[in-house]
Design an enzyme around this catalytic site. Structure first.
Site: not given
Ligand code: PEP
Length: 252
Positions: A9-11, A96, A164, A170, A210, A231-232
């Site tokens: 997920n590149w957000k 989010e 999640e 994050g 994470s 994510g990150g």
């Protein structure tokens, strides 16, 4: 046998040219890793460019959101039909979106069937907030979010669930693999009650929060965890490749 799935997920990160660059860095190696479904979810504006790059490879494309109506006067929104034109997957109900865009359980419950109707595979995100976790409410919150999201939906073929915990997203503070496994087992029991045992056994349930190259194997070794929403770490080609490779090793 559930095929594990790793979704990046590149957000709201990467311009179109940055998206092209990131995909180009990992395309060949990622394509060659087998035994794992590999999904990347760039921002809407980069979907077409990324689609062009990964076409013909084993890498699949996902969107990060959709609106639940097929077409009409909804300025700025993207419909299920539009997403399905390019993507196989779509993230729905990410924390989010719940936190910053007032996405309620009711809205999530409209988006899930809208995605399924056009053949998209929703990655439905659920998870408790820190204060809920600390108050011992994890099971209650996760069960309630799951049941609300799926209310009135008779067929969930293709759906994927991502557990999640919000406090792990994050933050660099992942849940323990054992905690995640336990909650995912609870989710599977709920699916068995709502649908049937076979559907529950075949359903893929991911952990997200994470996940990095340093902890991926530990999560993937858990019996109930069928992959990760990342994510990150999905924004770094070497990290994402390592997570996917570790997952492939675990299933071999
Ligand atoms: C996410 O965006 O769903 C996520 C899990 O983020 P991160 O891996 O950065 O915690």
């Amino acid at each position: 046998m559930r095929v594990p799935l790793i979704a990046g997920n590149w957000k709201m990160n990467s311009t179109v040219s940055e998206a092209r660059e990131l995909v180009s860095k990992m395309l060949r190696e990622l394509d060659e890793i087998d035994g794992v479904d590999k999904v990347i979810c760039p921002p809407f504006i980069s979907l077409a460019a990324v689609y062009g790059l990964i076409k013909g490879s084993s890498i699949k494309l996902g969107a990060q959101n959709l609106y639940f109506t097929e077409r009409g006067a909804y300025t700025g929104e993207i419909s299920p039909l539009m997403v399905a034109d390019l993507c196989e997957f779509v993230i729905i109900g990410h924390s989010e979106r719940r936190q910053y865009f007032n996405e309620t359980d009711e809205i999530v419950n409209k988006k899930v069937p809208a995605a399924l109707k056009v053949g998209l595979k929703p990655i439905l995100c659920i998870g408790e907030r820190l204060e809920e976790n600390e108050a011992g409410l994890t099971e209650k919150v996760v069960t309630s979010q799951l049941r609300s999201a799926l209310a009135g939906i008779a067929y969930i073929n293709g759906i994927i669930i991502a557990y999640e915990p919000v406090w792990a997203i994050g933050t660099g503070k992942a849940a323990t693999s054992k905690q995640a496994n336990q909650t995912i087992s609870l989710i599977r029991r709920n699916i068995s009650q709502l649908y049937d045992k076979e559907i529950a056994q075949n359903l893929r349930i991911l952990y997200g929060g994470s996940v990095t190259a340093d902890n991926a194997t530990e999560f993937m070794q858990q019996s109930e965890i069928d992959g990760a929403l990342v994510g990150g770490a999905s924004l770094k080609a070497d990290q994402f490749l390592s997570i996917v490779k570790q997952t492939s090793e675990v299933v071999k």
